[in-house]
Design a protein around this motif. Structure first.
Motif, PDB file in Angstrom:
ATOM      1  N   LYS A 118       0.832  -1.200   0.000  1.00  0.00           N
ATOM      2  CA  LYS A 118       0.000   0.000   0.000  1.00  0.00           C
ATOM      3  C   LYS A 118       0.867   1.251   0.000  1.00  0.00           C
ATOM      4  O   LYS A 118       0.584   2.220  -0.726  1.00  0.00           O
ATOM      5  N   LYS A 119       1.929   1.236   0.785  1.00  0.00           N
ATOM      6  CA  LYS A 119       2.823   2.390   0.850  1.00  0.00           C
ATOM      7  C   LYS A 119       3.520   2.624  -0.496  1.00  0.00           C
ATOM      8  O   LYS A 119       3.674   3.771  -0.926  1.00  0.00           O
ATOM      9  N   THR A 160       2.017   7.118  -6.567  1.00  0.00           N
ATOM     10  CA  THR A 160       1.029   8.140  -6.912  1.00  0.00           C
ATOM     11  C   THR A 160       1.575   9.534  -6.659  1.00  0.00           C
ATOM     12  O   THR A 160       1.347  10.466  -7.456  1.00  0.00           O
ATOM     13  N   GLU A 161       2.300   9.711  -5.563  1.00  0.00           N
ATOM     14  CA  GLU A 161       2.888  11.016  -5.253  1.00  0.00           C
ATOM     15  C   GLU A 161       3.887  11.439  -6.336  1.00  0.00           C
ATOM     16  O   GLU A 161       3.966  12.627  -6.693  1.00  0.00           O
ATOM     17  N   GLU A 171       1.079   4.311  -2.734  1.00  0.00           N
ATOM     18  CA  GLU A 171       0.894   5.708  -2.359  1.00  0.00           C
ATOM     19  C   GLU A 171       2.057   6.568  -2.844  1.00  0.00           C
ATOM     20  O   GLU A 171       1.853   7.678  -3.374  1.00  0.00           O
ATOM     21  N   GLU A 172       3.275   6.067  -2.662  1.00  0.00           N
ATOM     22  CA  GLU A 172       4.450   6.841  -3.057  1.00  0.00           C
ATOM     23  C   GLU A 172       4.536   6.966  -4.572  1.00  0.00           C
ATOM     24  O   GLU A 172       4.944   8.011  -5.095  1.00  0.00           O
ATOM     25  N   GLU A 210       9.898  12.847  -4.015  1.00  0.00           N
ATOM     26  CA  GLU A 210       8.954  11.734  -3.981  1.00  0.00           C
ATOM     27  C   GLU A 210       9.560  10.461  -4.586  1.00  0.00           C
ATOM     28  O   GLU A 210       9.237   9.346  -4.165  1.00  0.00           O
TER      29      GLU A 210
END
Length: 210
Positions: free
Chosen positions: A153-154, A160-161, A157-158, A177
């Motif tokens: 999940k992390k 996507t950033e 998320e990263e 990022e």
């Protein structure tokens, strides 16, 4: 060079020694320059760990015998003139007696950092954190203790950033990022039992011939 036998074209100096350049097999960094005599070179080849000749103590020494910072030999190559050897190794711990990763850690020029070496250092740090029995000892240990789903999940998320920063054309933020993404990817590799070397080998297999 195999089976502990030395080819006739190895040219030892008048003092019976030959310089040995030791290189990290993973990231290519030069770890140290040491000296070998015929016996230490034979032992290095036969035992697959580095042995050198100490010019100051006038004796053989096994790298890591007391410190635990051993060097497992991958290959030994002779240079074109036959008067120097290159030893590629898997380094355990640090190579330098000062505690630095490599003996060549004092730059005389303002060179840029080595990207691949930085990634290697990152994966080694993550691996070391993963081995800590206390999950509260570091953010890495806590993240790994939560399991692969949390790590995945992390990474998502990263990633996507990074995309958001790139779409916004924010150069500095893309750099920032991306570093976060590479760190979390290194954690995911550790959680999934994947090594940086395996990823590098896959990339190499895709490289088109020149």
């Amino acid at each position: 060079m195999s089976g502990g036998a030395l080819p006739d074209d190895v040219r030892f100096g008048p003092d019976g020694l030959i310089p040995a350049i030791v290189q990290d097999a993973t990231d290519g960094r030069v770890l140290t320059l040491a000296w070998m005599n015929r016996e230490s070179l034979e032992m290095t080849i036969a035992r697959r760990e580095t042995w050198f000749w100490s010019r100051s103590r006038q004796e053989l020494w096994h790298k890591g015998a007391t410190s635990g910072n051993t060097q497992k030999v991958r290959s030994v190559s002779l240079d074109c003139d036959g008067d120097a050897v290159l030893v590629t190794v898997d380094q355990t711990g640090v190579a330098c007696h000062t505690g630095a990763a490599t003996c060549f850690h004092r730059p005389l020029t303002e060179d840029a950092p080595e990207p691949y070496a930085a990634l290697t250092d990152l994966t080694r740090t993550v691996t070391a954190r993963a081995a800590d029995a206390d999950p509260d000892s570091s953010y890495t240990a806590r993240l790994l203790a939560k399991g692969i789903d949390t790590v995945c999940k992390k990474v998502g998320e990263e990633a996507t950033e990074v995309v958001i920063a790139a779409k916004g054309r924010e150069h500095g933020q893309v750099v920032y990022e991306s570093a976060d993404l590479l760190y979390h990817l290194a954690v995911l590799w550790t959680a999934a039992g994947v090594s940086l070397e395996e990823v590098a080998a896959e990339l190499a297999s895709r490289r088109a011939p020149a």
